[in-house]
Design an enzyme around this catalytic site. Structure first.
Site, mmCIF file in Angstrom:
data_model
loop_
_atom_site.group_PDB
_atom_site.id
_atom_site.type_symbol
_atom_site.label_atom_id
_atom_site.label_comp_id
_atom_site.label_asym_id
_atom_site.label_seq_id
_atom_site.Cartn_x
_atom_site.Cartn_y
_atom_site.Cartn_z
ATOM 1 N N PHE A 184 0.938 -1.077 0.166
ATOM 2 C CA PHE A 184 0.205 -0.077 0.530
ATOM 3 C C PHE A 184 1.188 0.956 -0.236
ATOM 4 C CE2 PHE A 184 -4.659 0.868 0.937
ATOM 5 C CZ PHE A 184 -4.784 0.207 0.215
ATOM 6 N N GLN A 203 -7.711 14.509 3.019
ATOM 7 C CA GLN A 203 -6.681 13.723 2.506
ATOM 8 C C GLN A 203 -7.954 14.151 1.227
ATOM 9 O OE1 GLN A 203 -6.030 9.370 3.060
ATOM 10 N NE2 GLN A 203 -4.334 10.484 2.744
ATOM 11 N N HIS A 205 -8.007 12.070 -1.979
ATOM 12 C CA HIS A 205 -7.750 10.237 -2.426
ATOM 13 C C HIS A 205 -7.070 10.991 -3.909
ATOM 14 C CE1 HIS A 205 -7.081 6.061 -3.902
ATOM 15 N NE2 HIS A 205 -7.231 5.628 -2.808
ATOM 16 N N LEU A 262 -14.469 5.876 -5.541
ATOM 17 C CA LEU A 262 -12.920 5.391 -5.406
ATOM 18 C C LEU A 262 -13.053 4.625 -5.809
ATOM 19 C CD1 LEU A 262 -10.539 5.667 -2.904
ATOM 20 C CD2 LEU A 262 -12.151 4.562 -1.910
ATOM 21 N N GLU A 290 -6.628 2.364 -3.881
ATOM 22 C CA GLU A 290 -5.318 2.399 -3.889
ATOM 23 C C GLU A 290 -4.993 0.982 -3.888
ATOM 24 O OE1 GLU A 290 -3.126 5.628 -1.102
ATOM 25 O OE2 GLU A 290 -1.762 3.487 -0.419
ATOM 26 N N ARG A 343 -0.498 9.259 -0.278
ATOM 27 C CA ARG A 343 -2.015 10.059 -1.747
ATOM 28 C C ARG A 343 -1.292 11.614 -1.539
ATOM 29 N NH1 ARG A 343 -6.258 6.903 2.405
ATOM 30 N NH2 ARG A 343 -6.140 4.828 0.310
ATOM 31 N N HIS A 358 -11.348 13.071 0.271
ATOM 32 C CA HIS A 358 -11.441 11.448 0.729
ATOM 33 C C HIS A 358 -11.670 10.992 2.451
ATOM 34 C CE1 HIS A 358 -11.505 6.972 0.751
ATOM 35 N NE2 HIS A 358 -10.388 7.291 1.119
ATOM 36 N N ARG A 387 -3.127 11.075 6.028
ATOM 37 C CA ARG A 387 -2.948 9.419 7.035
ATOM 38 C C ARG A 387 -2.640 8.273 5.509
ATOM 39 N NH1 ARG A 387 -6.567 5.855 5.363
ATOM 40 N NH2 ARG A 387 -7.991 6.828 4.589
#
Lengths: 329, 578
Positions: free
Chosen positions: B118, B232, B234, B244, B247, B278, B348, B389
């Protein structure tokens, strides 16, 4: 269970045919052949009666369900100013329930839509620009929360996953109704209390003998990919209620647990981590449980997530029989 | 007005809320726990979490310490490092807990739970159940809660006010959306787990319900909100809906390409490429678009880049990313193994939230805890994510702090002495709130909540997006203040009491205005670029002036801002390179 008047033939044939077969085999075994010709004719007649009455039974269920689906709808309001946004204009006929007089009324709206516009987008446009009194459920708008189930052009669907153009096809018109399986609350909103109660009734929890270990997990349980595959197809249920809406039995017998709850019983029953044993199976071994299913298959066709409740229920029946056979021998 | 008594009240039924309920329930069978959700409880936005949950299951080349370091570095050094260590320490057992309640984790050889790479994580340590991880966790939690007799779930109740009497939290005031009935949920302890506020933006991944109601209610009670400027974005929101695209797609090997077909991330994060954090990937995409290397979607006019999965094995898409395919097929009629997916950065996650200590207890501006109150999940801010994050840390945060708060609240309620509160003061507050609802319903204004909400979102999309300027933020502040004035002139067309979503929408809009304003006034003074807060005029991080958490809280009709230090234990701030 509310049986139609043809059910008596169905049951008679269900009991009669095996009985005749039994007599037939005894007679054959005893070497008596004279009566066998008549018995064969009787068995064949019994089978024909069985097939006809079963067909009538399924048909009458469907007709009753269909009749329930067609709400008596009176005229509501028309809002035909769709605003100036881009796209093609689509007419929406929305059947709304009015809790004040308990009647369904048809409201007509016009909405501009492009190739991305979903039925949910259109309803939100109606609510924000034309008629703020229209009520419906929605949340994630990506087909995973299960809020926006409704009947679109006669088909139980998620509004967020149905594009306006695909629903309107050539007609340029879309009809929207509340789901039929639940009691109506207002607008397109229905009451899910019974639905949730049925789900809870099948004990849809991964049962473990050691409760403390469950919450204070030290190591993962053993389960390989093959064991996961046993229940995975049934774990995609988003509890939207569309399978219940499509089910002909649910629509005529409100006590039937129905495809949603039963498929979830099967999901936990098949999970190799579950230690409940037969309790879950026993609890659904009844006419309003697994045996209520007539295998019309409408639930599996309606499921927007590809869950196949119809197969889950037949597999449950097989496991119940297997269990009972095990008890006898 | 009905008074419903319980020991613990939990506002919100997402992963954090449910986890806390289960642990409180387990602490003692005697405790009565009430959970309220404005939706059906199993439909909370947590269901939309896709890629997975972080936690080092297989130490060796990887370790909890490296997980913590990655998180601190990803946060642009604004995370409290003691909290991050707590997260990394406890996350692995949370993954096992979810195994125990039924999540169908993807498993590999010998039944081992698989972990995938990730963004910003230096080893594969994200456990996943296809790309519907949040959905499976939610279903498992809901189904587990059904088996517990001391948990009561109140579906479709909308809380409008926290009841705080004499500096003590004693529950909340809510109305039943299905009937319009007003109820007082009185409780010894209250856990706020109402999620983030990404719906302050128009282009967002999150559910329509993500309106930060608990956070806004807390702000109205004078409780400080921390780090609200850090929103955030994304990198891969589906154009034009904002849905979405996980990721995990990049984790499994998807590329980001521009109009020329180049993998442009090589220019921005040479070693991590598409798997940089991100904030960095989102800025790279907008920079590419600004350079003229983007594409344009005709109907919406949105500029975007492409997420390319064409080179991935079909089996990888079907087994590990089925939802990506399902979504693009259903929404765009696009097969990701044949065509690249149009994406652009999208609001996001709310890194900020209700100010809490490391255990999730709500803190007031003077640093003292508010008795009997916790805030967890996206609604709270410990802060464990700092300025940015890392993907898959949110689900571990929700369950780690859900467990902590659930147990702490149970302990608090079990040792509670005396009356919960003076009944008369409670009724006074509740009656005043009831009167506020009535006056909103009968108001003869001219503005609809939808019009105000639409203009608010447009303003936030325009001026508070990936890159910010002082001028843009000043314009946003002015616009939101104007919209707040307009909100006083609101009109509710639906006068019914049964499932009145028009009324609910008005309250949500009010909450969004409150939170948008908190985001803007927190962002405006921060003259640096850190994590998700990137200022065009101040492109560098400025540790000497800005290595600190922002607190914003209500003061009379206005607001006050103050700052508190970041807890740094092991990792001194250094330049972030990927």
């Amino acid at each position: 269970m509310r049986a139609s008047r043809y059910m008596i033939f169905l049951y008679a044939a269900m009991i009669g045919v095996p009985l005749l077969l039994l007599i037939y085999s005894i007679l054959t075994f005893a070497g008596i052949s004279a009566e066998i010709v008549y018995l064969r004719i009787l068995i064949a007649a019994g089978l024909i009666i069985y097939c006809i009455s079963a067909a009538i039974e399924v048909y009458s269920h469907r007709r009753a369900a269909a009749a329930k689906g067609v709400f008596p709808v009176s005229k509501g309001e028309e809002h035909l100013d769709s605003g100036r946004s881009k796209g093609r204009e689509v007419k929406f006929k929305v059947a709304r329930f009015d809790p004040k007089d308990g009647k369904m009324k048809e409201y007509i709206y016009a909405v501009k839509a492009d190739r991305f516009t979903t039925v949910l987008d259109a309803l939100l446009k109606i609510k924000s620009k034309q008629d703020a009194t229209l009520s419906f459920r929605y949340s994630c708008r990506m087909g995973v929360c299960g809020s926006c189930g409704m009947v679109i052009n006669g088909k139980p669907s998620l509004a967020c996953e149905t594009t306006v153009f695909s629903a309107a096809k050539g007609a340029g018109e879309i009809s929207v109704q509340p789901m039929r399986a639940n009691p109506l609350l207002t607008g397109l909103v229905t009451d899910f209390d019974d639905f949730f109660a049925k789900h809870k009734e099948v004990k849809p929890t991964l049962f473990r003998k050691d409760e403390t270990e469950k919450l204070e997990a030290k190591e993962a349980y053993n389960q390989d990919a093959k064991e996961t595959a046993e229940y995975l197809p049934y774990s995609y249920c988003i509890m939207c209620g569309l399978c219940m809406d499509a089910c002909p039995v649910v629509n005529t017998n409100p006590d039937f647990l129905g495809p949603q709850a039963l498929s979830q019983a099967y999901r936990y029953h098949m999970d190799s981590r579950d230690e409940m044993g037969d309790e879950r199976l026993t609890s659904i071994d009844k006419l309003t449980g697994a045996w209520g299913c007539e295998f019309a298959g409408a639930c599996s066709r309606a499921c927007p997530k590809g869950v196949d409740p119809a197969s889950a229920i037949q597999l449950l029946k097989a496991d119940i029989v297997k269990n009972e056979a095990g008890d006898i021998f | 007005m009905e008074i419903l008594d319980s020991d613990i009240l939990i506002l919100g039924t997402g992963i954090a809320g449910f986890t806390s309920a289960l642990h409180a329930s387990e602490a003692s069978g005697k405790l009565r726990i009430s959970m309220i959700s404005k939706l059906h409880a199993m439909r909370s936005h947590s269901v939309a979490a896709e890629g997975g949950i972080s936690g080092v299951l297989y130490p060796g080349t990887d370790s909890k310490e490296i997980h913590a370091y990655d998180t601190v570095k990803g946060s642009d050094y604004l995370a409290d490092q003691d909290a991050v260590e707590l997260l990394a320490e406890n996350a692995p057992s949370e993954i096992k807990f979810f195994d125990h309640i039924g999540v169908p984790w993807n498993r590999g050889d010998g039944g081992k739970i698989q972990q995938r790479p990730f963004g910003g994580m230096s080893s594969p340590r994200t456990a996943f159940a296809a790309d519907k991880t949040g959905f499976f966790m939610m279903r498992a939690l809901y189904d587990e809660a059904l088996s517990r007799e001391n948990i009561g779930i109140f579906h479709e109740h909308f809380a409008t006010k926290l009841l705080i009497i004499n500096g003590k939290s004693i529950g909340a005031f809510a109305f039943d959306i299905a009937t319009g009935e007003e109820k007082i949920f009185r409780a010894k302890a209250c856990i706020i787990a109402t999620g983030g506020a990404s719906r302050t933006f128009g282009f967002t991944t999150t559910s329509y319900s993500t309106t930060g109601d608990g956070t806004a209610m807390a702000y109205r009670e004078g409780i400080p909100l921390k780090n609200m400027e850090f929103v955030q974005f994304h990198p891969t929101g589906l154009v034009p809906s904002g849905i979405l695209i996980t990721e995990a797609a990049r984790g499994e090997g998807a590329y980001l390409i521009n109009a020329k077909g180049e993998r442009f991330m090589a220019d921005y994060a040479k070693s991590k490429m598409e798997l940089a954090p991100r904030d960095i990937v989102s800025r790279a995409i907008i920079t590419e678009i600004n350079k003229g290397n983007g594409l344009k979607e005709e109907d919406s006019g949105m500029e975007h880049v492409l997420l390319d999965l064409r080179h991935l094995d079909k089996n990888v898409i079907n087994v590990k990313l089925p939802m990506v395919k399902e979504l693009t097929m259903k929404m765009l009629d696009l097969d990701p193994s044949k065509e690249p997916i149009p994406v652009r950065p999208v609001a996001h996650f709310t890194m900020g939230g209700i100010h809490t200590d490391i255990n999730g207890r709500i803190l007031m501006a003077d640093g003292k805890p508010l008795a009997g109150a916790w805030a967890i999940g996206e609604a709270g801010c410990v802060s464990v994510h700092g300025a940015n994050r890392l993907g898959s840390n949110s689900l571990s945060q929700c369950s780690v702090w859900g467990r902590l708060a659930g147990k702490a609240a149970a302990d608090y309620a079990l040792h509670y002495n005396g009356n919960i509160a003076d009944e008369r003061s409670m009724m006074d507050v509740a009656s005043a709130e009831s009167a506020r609802i009535s006056s909103m319903l009968s108001s003869k204004g001219t503005k609809t909540p939808y019009d105000i909400r639409e203009r608010l979102c447009a303003e936030m999309d325009k001026n508070m997006y990936v890159f910010r300027t002082s001028e843009g933020m000043a314009a946003a502040e002015k616009a939101v203040l104007g919209l707040m004035r307009e909100f006083k002139d609101i009109y509710i067309e639906d006068k019914g009491s049964v499932y009145n979503t028009n009324l609910r929408d008005a309250f949500e809009t009010e909450n969004l205005l409150t939170l948008a304003y908190a985001i803007i006034v927190s962002a405006k003074p921060r003259l640096e670029s850190r994590g998700a807060h990137a200022m065009v005029e101040y492109p560098k991080r400025d540790d000497s002036n800005w290595l600190k958490h922002t607190l914003v809280y209500r003061q009379g009709e206005g607001y006050a801002i103050s700052y508190i230090p970041v807890k740094i234990t092991r990792w001194k701030p250094e330049e972030r390179r990927y």
